[in-house]
Each structure stands twice: as C-alpha cells, then as structure tokens.
Design a protein around this motif. Structure first.
Motif, PDB file in Angstrom:
ATOM      1  N   ASN A  71       0.846  -1.193   0.000  1.00 27.71           N
ATOM      2  CA  ASN A  71       0.000   0.000   0.000  1.00 27.71           C
ATOM      3  C   ASN A  71       0.882   1.244   0.000  1.00 27.71           C
ATOM      4  N   LEU A  72       0.960   1.921  -1.142  1.00 32.51           N
ATOM      5  CA  LEU A  72       1.733   3.150  -1.269  1.00 32.51           C
ATOM      6  C   LEU A  72       0.765   4.318  -1.353  1.00 32.51           C
ATOM      7  N   ARG A  73       0.862   5.247  -0.409  1.00 32.95           N
ATOM      8  CA  ARG A  73      -0.075   6.365  -0.343  1.00 32.95           C
ATOM      9  C   ARG A  73       0.689   7.686  -0.325  1.00 32.95           C
ATOM     10  N   TRP A  74      -0.023   8.779  -0.613  1.00 32.53           N
ATOM     11  CA  TRP A  74       0.598  10.093  -0.540  1.00 32.53           C
ATOM     12  C   TRP A  74       1.030  10.417   0.893  1.00 32.53           C
ATOM     13  N   GLN A  75       0.288   9.873   1.869  1.00 29.38           N
ATOM     14  CA  GLN A  75       0.657  10.081   3.264  1.00 29.38           C
ATOM     15  C   GLN A  75       2.064   9.555   3.555  1.00 29.38           C
ATOM     16  N   ASP A  76       2.470   8.499   2.826  1.00 30.71           N
ATOM     17  CA  ASP A  76       3.804   7.936   3.043  1.00 30.71           C
ATOM     18  C   ASP A  76       4.899   8.919   2.653  1.00 30.71           C
ATOM     19  N   LEU A  77       4.610   9.763   1.664  1.00 34.13           N
ATOM     20  CA  LEU A  77       5.598  10.787   1.282  1.00 34.13           C
ATOM     21  C   LEU A  77       5.807  11.760   2.432  1.00 34.13           C
ATOM     22  N   TRP A  78       4.708  12.132   3.097  1.00 32.25           N
ATOM     23  CA  TRP A  78       4.852  13.020   4.250  1.00 32.25           C
ATOM     24  C   TRP A  78       5.588  12.307   5.401  1.00 32.25           C
ATOM     25  N   ILE A  79       5.274  11.030   5.610  1.00 32.20           N
ATOM     26  CA  ILE A  79       5.974  10.284   6.659  1.00 32.20           C
ATOM     27  C   ILE A  79       7.474  10.267   6.360  1.00 32.20           C
ATOM     28  N   PHE A  80       7.825  10.050   5.102  1.00 33.41           N
ATOM     29  CA  PHE A  80       9.227  10.023   4.680  1.00 33.41           C
ATOM     30  C   PHE A  80       9.910  11.354   4.989  1.00 33.41           C
ATOM     31  N   VAL A  81       9.271  12.452   4.589  1.00 37.09           N
ATOM     32  CA  VAL A  81       9.843  13.782   4.805  1.00 37.09           C
ATOM     33  C   VAL A  81       9.808  14.142   6.291  1.00 37.09           C
ATOM     34  N   GLY A  82       8.683  13.838   6.946  1.00 41.59           N
ATOM     35  CA  GLY A  82       8.547  14.149   8.361  1.00 41.59           C
ATOM     36  C   GLY A  82       9.596  13.455   9.202  1.00 41.59           C
ATOM     37  N   CYS A  83       9.949  12.229   8.805  1.00 41.29           N
ATOM     38  CA  CYS A  83      11.015  11.515   9.509  1.00 41.29           C
ATOM     39  C   CYS A  83      12.342  12.260   9.403  1.00 41.29           C
ATOM     40  N   GLY A  84      12.608  12.813   8.223  1.00 44.05           N
ATOM     41  CA  GLY A  84      13.846  13.555   8.036  1.00 44.05           C
ATOM     42  C   GLY A  84      13.908  14.779   8.933  1.00 44.05           C
ATOM     43  N   ILE A  85      12.826  15.544   8.964  1.00 40.00           N
ATOM     44  CA  ILE A  85      12.792  16.733   9.810  1.00 40.00           C
ATOM     45  C   ILE A  85      12.849  16.330  11.282  1.00 40.00           C
ATOM     46  N   GLY A  86      12.066  15.312  11.627  1.00 40.52           N
ATOM     47  CA  GLY A  86      12.024  14.850  13.009  1.00 40.52           C
ATOM     48  C   GLY A  86      13.361  14.310  13.480  1.00 40.52           C
ATOM     49  N   ALA A  87      14.091  13.645  12.583  1.00 41.66           N
ATOM     50  CA  ALA A  87      15.403  13.116  12.957  1.00 41.66           C
ATOM     51  C   ALA A  87      16.368  14.237  13.295  1.00 41.66           C
ATOM     52  N   VAL A  88      16.340  15.310  12.514  1.00 42.75           N
ATOM     53  CA  VAL A  88      17.199  16.460  12.808  1.00 42.75           C
ATOM     54  C   VAL A  88      16.852  17.035  14.178  1.00 42.75           C
ATOM     55  N   LEU A  89      15.554  17.195  14.423  1.00 40.32           N
ATOM     56  CA  LEU A  89      15.117  17.819  15.675  1.00 40.32           C
ATOM     57  C   LEU A  89      15.381  16.937  16.883  1.00 40.32           C
ATOM     58  N   MET A  90      15.024  15.651  16.782  1.00 43.33           N
ATOM     59  CA  MET A  90      15.173  14.780  17.948  1.00 43.33           C
ATOM     60  C   MET A  90      16.623  14.395  18.187  1.00 43.33           C
ATOM     61  N   ARG A  91      17.395  14.265  17.143  1.00 42.99           N
ATOM     62  CA  ARG A  91      18.827  14.059  17.360  1.00 42.99           C
ATOM     63  C   ARG A  91      19.414  15.300  18.031  1.00 42.99           C
ATOM     64  N   GLY A  92      18.976  16.482  17.570  1.00 36.95           N
ATOM     65  CA  GLY A  92      19.444  17.709  18.177  1.00 36.95           C
ATOM     66  C   GLY A  92      19.044  17.825  19.634  1.00 36.95           C
ATOM     67  N   ALA A  93      17.800  17.483  19.939  1.00 41.33           N
ATOM     68  CA  ALA A  93      17.331  17.551  21.325  1.00 41.33           C
ATOM     69  C   ALA A  93      18.061  16.534  22.195  1.00 41.33           C
ATOM     70  N   GLY A  94      18.248  15.325  21.657  1.00 36.26           N
ATOM     71  CA  GLY A  94      18.938  14.286  22.417  1.00 36.26           C
ATOM     72  C   GLY A  94      20.387  14.643  22.691  1.00 36.26           C
ATOM     73  N   CYS A  95      21.061  15.192  21.688  1.00 38.85           N
ATOM     74  CA  CYS A  95      22.465  15.580  21.872  1.00 38.85           C
ATOM     75  C   CYS A  95      22.586  16.752  22.842  1.00 38.85           C
ATOM     76  N   THR A  96      21.633  17.672  22.782  1.00 40.39           N
ATOM     77  CA  THR A  96      21.647  18.797  23.716  1.00 40.39           C
ATOM     78  C   THR A  96      21.466  18.300  25.141  1.00 40.39           C
ATOM     79  N   TRP A  97      20.519  17.372  25.321  1.00 41.54           N
ATOM     80  CA  TRP A  97      20.307  16.778  26.651  1.00 41.54           C
ATOM     81  C   TRP A  97      21.550  16.014  27.104  1.00 41.54           C
TER      82      TRP A  97
END
Length: 326
Positions: A71-97
C-alpha cells in the motif's frame, strides 16, 4: 586566527568555537550566523552522521512496511519527509540533553572539551531551553501521524532521557543508544500500517545490533580518557576482543534483518523478497569491509569507519525502494 565575533564583516566567517571532532569546513563553522552557532553545535549540525543514523531505521521501517502490505499512499511521502525533519530535531534535542548531563565529564575529555557547554559558549539553562524547543517542534510533526504512532513517539522520550546516564552504571551504554536510535523503525512501521507487528520488532533489534557495531567503533576513540574518569563503554569492555564482538553483531544484524524481510514480504512476492534480501546482504558486505579496515588505535580511521555507516544503512533503504517496483 581572528575570531569572527570581533570583525563586523565576519558574520559568516569561521570562528574559534569549533568542536574538535566536527566535520572540517562544515556549514555551521563557515556559513551560519555566529550568534546561533553554539546552538547548532549543541544539535550536532556540524556533524550530520548522527542524524543519518537516527533517520535510517525510520526509512527501513517505512519501506519494509510498504513492501509488507503493498500500500503506497501520498501520506507515506509526508511520513518520509517528516522523519527527516524529526530526525534532525530529535537528534538535536537528544544531543543537547546529552551535553547538559555530561557537561562536567566533557570538560575532562580531549575530544569533547570544546563542546558548547564545557567551553562556555552557552549556559546550561540556555541549552535546556534549546532542547525543549526542539522537542516541541518535533511533537508538532508527530501529531500528524496516527494515534498508535503518536503514543510510540511519546514513549520514545524515556530511552532518550536515560541514555546519557547509562555509561555511569553499565558497561553496555551502547544498548541504551540502540534502544533510542532505532525506535523509528517501530514508530514509522506503525505510522504506515496502524499497528505494531513482528517484522518491525525484528527490524528494530537488527538496528540495535547495528548500533552496537558502529558505536563500539566510535567509543574506541575515547577509551583512554574514559578509563581515567571511570566512564564505561563496550569499547573498554571488549578491548582487544572487539573484532570478534563486532563480527557477532554483524551476523546478528543480518540474521534479524533477513528474518524481518522474510516475515514482512508475502511468500508469493519472490522477486520483491529477493531484492530486499540482497539489500540486507549488501549492507553486511559493507560492515565486513569496515571490519577489514579496523585499527583500534587509529582514531582518524575509527572516525571515518563510524561515519561510513551512513552508507551502510542507506543500502537497505535503496534496495527496499527498488523492491517496491519489482
């Protein structure tokens, strides 16, 4: 060397706040406005490898989930991109902590003494505010996913919070890093399918084994300083036996990823399954190459091998993506 903070024309010039193990000539040290550089360094944006290592299990989980249900959906494109943004943010938050909790230790270790908090570039309160801000923005991305994924995302904060303390009470802090860094495989599978299933769990444990592989290599850079200040790590625990342990982690990574692929992809989809399994094998070949290049007392080589795991982790993503169209 002139400090760019004293030169009116030097807003984007290199300054003396560079962190010792940052990528040479990185954009933070050479192009970012001087005033925000310490915060970008707290988030490790001067060395993107950690963001990749957090992101790649997310992409494993997403592409394997799509192979699982077709099942390939347009929502998966957002999940793909959202993961990229989220990885930057959560890696940043984790490293700061991590830097907040390790501020006294970091000042005693040659490789980390130049980090923003021990070097005086930012205060502990400023760093804490920065960590909270990154988490809040990441939460805005998380709530665009389904409820089970949101709950998993909130639960992920626990291992992130615990990890910096692990090296104080266990010889296996890399296990706690693996728990935190590979959570995305569970979360993103669930974001796509709406439920957590066995292949995602196996993929998660494959990622944990991979983390033990690459972070043991990384930890060998600090083993002498760690011994002096009493910090524990698998590098100190394994010592000269490290290549044998890494071989075991390599085999376990491939076995768990292979089993996840077999259980995820329907039996009738033979070409799809074959391509995905070849991707796992190709990642294994990259890990073997790292083992053959390993020199435990060559810090420059250790860092290069550690960073090469971005390429190792990208291999399954590419093969899983190709398999979607088989």
């Amino acid at each position: 060397m002139t400090d760019s903070r004293t030169t009116p024309e030097g807003l984007n010039a290199p300054d003396q706040g560079q962190v010792a193990d940052a990528v040479t000539g990185n954009w933070v040290d050479t192009r970012a406005p001087v005033r925000i550089r310490p915060y970008l360094r707290l988030s490790r944006l001067d060395r993107p490898i950690g963001t990749w290592l957090l992101l790649l299990p997310c992409w494993w989980g997403l592409t394997l989930a799509m192979l699982h249900d077709g099942n390939l959906r347009w929502q998966d494109l957002w999940i793909f991109v959202g993961c990229g943004i989220g990885a930057v943010l959560m890696r940043g938050a984790g490293c700061t902590w991590n830097d907040i909790t390790d501020r006294h230790i970091d000042g005693s270790v040659a490789r980390t003494a130049s980090r923003p908090i021990p070097s005086g570039q930012v205060s502990t309160k400023q760093a804490l505010a920065w960590a909270v801000a990154q988490c809040l923005v990441a939460f805005l991305i998380l709530i665009t996913f389904n409820l089970p994924a949101i709950l998993l995302g909130i639960l992920a904060l626990a291992p992130v919070a615990i990890y910096p303390f692990a090296k104080r009470f266990t010889w296996w802090p890399q296990v706690f890093l693996g728990i935190a860094f590979n959570w995305g495989a569970l979360l993103v599978w669930t974001a796509h399918t709406g439920r957590l299933e066995l292949p995602a769990v196996l993929l998660y444990f494959a990622g944990m084994s991979w983390t033990l592989f690459y972070d043991t290599i990384y930890a060998h850079q600090d083993k002498e300083d760690d011994a002096l200040i009493g910090v524990k790590s698998t590098a100190r625990l394994f010592d000269k036996a490290t290549p044998l342990w890494l071989t075991g982690f390599l085999i376990l990574t491939l076995a768990l990823m292979g089993l996840a692929i077999v259980l995820a992809i329907p039996q009738g989809a033979t070409p799809m399954r074959a391509i995905a399994l070849i991707g796992a094998g190709a990642m294994g070949a990259h890990l073997i190459w790292q083992l053959l290049r390993l020199k435990l007392d060559d810090n420059d080589r250790l860092l290069r091998l550690f960073r090469s795991n971005r390429d190792a982790g990208l291999i399954p993503v590419l093969f899983f993506a190709v398999a979607l169209f088989a």
